[in-house]
Scaffold this motif. Structure first.
Motif, PDB file in Angstrom:
ATOM      1  N   GLU A  82       3.708  37.200 -70.404  1.00 19.63           N
ATOM      2  CA  GLU A  82       4.039  36.321 -71.537  1.00 19.63           C
ATOM      3  C   GLU A  82       5.542  36.293 -71.820  1.00 19.63           C
ATOM      4  O   GLU A  82       6.033  35.401 -72.508  1.00 19.63           O
ATOM      5  N   LEU A  83       6.275  37.278 -71.306  1.00 22.21           N
ATOM      6  CA  LEU A  83       7.712  37.358 -71.610  1.00 22.21           C
ATOM      7  C   LEU A  83       8.525  36.271 -70.913  1.00 22.21           C
ATOM      8  O   LEU A  83       9.585  35.871 -71.405  1.00 22.21           O
TER       9      LEU A  83
ATOM     10  N   HIS B 284       9.893  33.272 -72.658  1.00 24.76           N
ATOM     11  CA  HIS B 284      10.938  33.564 -73.648  1.00 24.76           C
ATOM     12  C   HIS B 284      12.275  33.906 -72.993  1.00 24.76           C
ATOM     13  O   HIS B 284      13.243  34.215 -73.687  1.00 24.76           O
TER      14      HIS B 284
ATOM     15  N   ALA C 143       2.333  41.362 -69.868  1.00 29.30           N
ATOM     16  CA  ALA C 143       3.785  41.328 -69.587  1.00 29.30           C
ATOM     17  C   ALA C 143       4.254  39.942 -69.152  1.00 29.30           C
ATOM     18  O   ALA C 143       5.401  39.558 -69.407  1.00 29.30           O
TER      19      ALA C 143
ATOM     20  N   GLU D  84       9.750  42.444 -68.472  1.00 26.77           N
ATOM     21  CA  GLU D  84       9.447  43.840 -68.799  1.00 26.77           C
ATOM     22  C   GLU D  84      10.090  44.754 -67.759  1.00 26.77           C
ATOM     23  O   GLU D  84       9.777  44.645 -66.573  1.00 26.77           O
TER      24      GLU D  84
ATOM     25  N   TYR E  97      12.649  36.567 -71.058  1.00 27.46           N
ATOM     26  CA  TYR E  97      12.727  38.031 -70.964  1.00 27.46           C
ATOM     27  C   TYR E  97      11.797  38.527 -69.853  1.00 27.46           C
ATOM     28  O   TYR E  97      10.956  37.785 -69.343  1.00 27.46           O
TER      29      TYR E  97
ATOM     30  N   ILE F   3       7.793  37.361 -79.497  1.00 24.99           N
ATOM     31  CA  ILE F   3       8.051  37.860 -78.141  1.00 24.99           C
ATOM     32  C   ILE F   3       7.231  39.114 -77.884  1.00 24.99           C
ATOM     33  O   ILE F   3       6.603  39.265 -76.854  1.00 24.99           O
TER      34      ILE F   3
ATOM     35  N   GLY G 146       1.294  34.057 -77.103  1.00 22.74           N
ATOM     36  CA  GLY G 146       2.370  33.968 -76.120  1.00 22.74           C
ATOM     37  C   GLY G 146       3.334  35.134 -76.191  1.00 22.74           C
ATOM     38  O   GLY G 146       4.515  35.003 -75.881  1.00 22.74           O
ATOM     39  N   ALA G 147       2.834  36.300 -76.577  1.00 22.49           N
ATOM     40  CA  ALA G 147       3.696  37.469 -76.765  1.00 22.49           C
ATOM     41  C   ALA G 147       3.200  38.627 -75.906  1.00 22.49           C
ATOM     42  O   ALA G 147       2.026  38.699 -75.547  1.00 22.49           O
ATOM     43  N   VAL G 148       4.108  39.534 -75.596  1.00 22.19           N
ATOM     44  CA  VAL G 148       3.729  40.746 -74.893  1.00 22.19           C
ATOM     45  C   VAL G 148       3.240  41.771 -75.915  1.00 22.19           C
ATOM     46  O   VAL G 148       3.680  41.765 -77.072  1.00 22.19           O
ATOM     47  N   TRP G 149       2.320  42.611 -75.513  1.00 16.23           N
ATOM     48  CA  TRP G 149       1.910  43.748 -76.339  1.00 16.23           C
ATOM     49  C   TRP G 149       2.919  44.869 -76.059  1.00 16.23           C
ATOM     50  O   TRP G 149       2.874  45.502 -75.020  1.00 16.23           O
TER      51      TRP G 149
ATOM     52  N   ARG H 283      11.976  35.202 -82.034  1.00 17.68           N
ATOM     53  CA  ARG H 283      13.284  34.612 -81.787  1.00 17.68           C
ATOM     54  C   ARG H 283      13.211  33.124 -82.107  1.00 17.68           C
ATOM     55  O   ARG H 283      12.174  32.488 -81.905  1.00 17.68           O
TER      56      ARG H 283
ATOM     57  N   CYS I 212      -2.455  38.795 -78.346  1.00 14.68           N
ATOM     58  CA  CYS I 212      -1.078  38.663 -77.842  1.00 14.68           C
ATOM     59  C   CYS I 212      -0.969  37.470 -76.900  1.00 14.68           C
ATOM     60  O   CYS I 212      -0.023  36.683 -76.995  1.00 14.68           O
ATOM     61  N   ARG I 213      -1.951  37.318 -76.005  1.00 18.92           N
ATOM     62  CA  ARG I 213      -1.910  36.181 -75.084  1.00 18.92           C
ATOM     63  C   ARG I 213      -1.969  34.866 -75.849  1.00 18.92           C
ATOM     64  O   ARG I 213      -1.240  33.920 -75.545  1.00 18.92           O
TER      65      ARG I 213
END
Lengths: 339, 339
Positions: free
Chosen positions: A32-33, A36, A30, A40, A38, B108, B143-146, B172, B139-140
């Motif tokens: 990682e948001l 960006h 989470a 969670e 954002y 993201i 740089g994104a959330v799962w 994005r 995901c890490r």
């Protein structure tokens, strides 16, 4: 042995065990948001769609699949030459976008995932075009663009006689107060929206209903849904998906559709199994404040949905259950583990 | 008959015919975006990710799959007891997020799609946990959330000995000028980034490289990529994915990795087939203005990627081709139909 998902290669204990392992690991990502812009939301894990929070909106992301309903279309096609892949495609879109709608998110883009065992599956022009046309039609019914997709040939993985149908959607909730958060209260009314048949966990070939327009109309009219459930796998047990314990008392169930009556009376399936597994004519359910129930029914009617007041929410300490007194049915919370 | 995708159940003419039918139908749904405050950019169809345009940003949506690489992991597991599902999961995430990155979109949220033929597949705890851990690790790295997923049991559709691995991502681009639009010009430099092996269209079990950090670093440094290609299926032909005709001349190919040399020298595969099918050590390619080439190489080095100046873009009338003069290879545009 009676008919159940166990005999169809689906053991929910194994699937749900995997899902829980996924959710534990997913939570660790989470952070990682933040890069960006954002975050969670605290309560999004385990809901039907994943939400991502910004200052003035939520993004919603969902990945969903049709299940095995297309095997029935394959059998019908082989036996009769009638091709139902248009309906099957609408069904797949329905299962994706209805999950978004339960959170109050309106789908913006829907992507297709169609995996075959041999690319020759696409050589049947009529079936191929029906699948394409149905997907586009499903997107239009959902008010979403068809935003691409993936169509691999996976020899050795997928049965070459058929196809894996699934996909994903990106949605949005703006302004943020339109999110359906699950703030159910004792005394809430339970509104049911009719399904078209057995929906996506089923056996018939009428395409599932897409409920996006109902949710959008409630938003447009300022009518608040406290909770919404898309009734598919797990049947009516899906009503108690919310973490907080309530008793969902269905006081006005409609007569079961003819197919289900037949299955329960003539077939190997008990009533208890049927309502725990199939939608029994109910595709979507919403919990709303009692004072809002009429407005919800009016919003449904205005957008062409068949809706009725089906029951109410009670508080009974720590008990979580779905009960249908007139049918002698009670499902306790420990029979549903999908979070 | 020589080794090619034809013998593996993949006929690109059939797959690409279906893809084109999808794209025709998908275009008819673009009008649905207006009600959401978005629009479809004129040139997004046929690119690696679907972009949706707002006033100050693009949303990106992609659905992608691993292919059949996990069958190799299954065979290795059966023969040696070594379980490579952590690598396989990273690979799947890589194939999803690298497609986004080619458009300049940063992922993201990434969702998993893991379809089995029998839920018992998840009963192997070690393999199941490796898949879960690898997905989170991928995901890490991206740089994104799962952001959730779908894990159905599809008896009769999926081979119960294995799994269909795929997924989707939401990304994005903001500000909008960071979009990689394909404004390639004659004389542009072609930069190659090394792969880890045969990437996701391959036979080895080193996980594919995730190139998101390279694209992000170029953006951070204000270094513009005119075009980017993720080299997977279609091998080096992928370089000419852009609609406008150019000749992509590779003047500095590296020596082929040992496995490919072996396959070309000892096996049934010709050099021409190999470079048209596999990545041959190149996982990602970018076209950049000649004056920016050094800055791109520096951005790659700073983020740990192995990159080199591999060739240049020429204009030759209406000819579209990828040529490697030192290897005697030339692929004309009509050998690639993925748009």
């Amino acid at each position: 042995m009676s008919l159940s998902y166990d005999s169809s290669g689906v053991r929910y204990d194994q699937l749900d065990g995997f899902k829980r392992a996924c959710q534990r690991a997913a939570r660790t990502t989470a952070g990682e948001l933040a890069a960006h812009g954002y975050a969670e939301p605290a309560t999004t894990r385990g809901e039907s769609a994943y939400l991502i929070e910004a200052a003035d909106h939520y993004l919603a992301h969902v990945e969903e699949g049709l299940g095995t309903k297309n095997l029935v279309a394959d059998a019908v096609y082989a036996a009769t030459g009638r091709n139902f892949y248009r309906e099957i495609a609408i069904d797949t879109v329905a299962t994706i976008v209805n999950d978004l709608a339960t959170c109050g998110a309106l789908p913006i883009s829907v992507a297709m995932h169609a995996a075959v065992g041999d690319s020759g599956w696409f050589a049947d022009e009529g079936r191929m075009q029906a699948l394409v046309d149905g997907w586009a039609e499903g997107c239009r019914r959902a008010g979403a663009v068809w935003g691409g997709g993936e169509t691999p040939a996976l020899q050795g993985i997928v049965n070459p006689a058929t196809v894996v149908l699934a996909g994903s959607a990106v949605g949005r909730i703006a302004p943020k107060h339109l999110r359906i958060t699950g703030d159910v209260r004792e005394g809430d009314a339970i509104v049911f929206l009719a399904s078209s048949g057995v929906q996506t966990n089923g056996l018939l070939l009428a395409p599932s209903v897409i409920y996006v327009a109902f949710v959008r109309e409630c938003q447009r009219r300022g009518v608040k849904l406290n909770y919404a459930a898309h009734v598919t796998g797990h049947g009516w047990r899906k009503l108690m998906r919310l973490e907080e314990p309530f008793v969902y008392e269905i006081t006005a169930p409609r007569e079961a559709p003819a197919l289900f009556k037949f299955l329960m009376e003539a077939g190997p399936i008990t009533r208890r199994e049927a309502y725990a597994t199939f939608n029994l004519g109910v595709g979507f359910a919403a919990c709303v404040a009692p004072a809002a129930a009429d407005a919800v029914l009016a919003a449904a009617q205005a957008t062409g949905y068949d809706a009725w007041l089906a029951g109410r929410v009670r508080k009974d300490g720590a008990r979580k259950a779905v009960v249908v007194p007139s049918l002698g049915l009670a499902y306790e919370g420990d029979t549903l583990q999908v979070r």
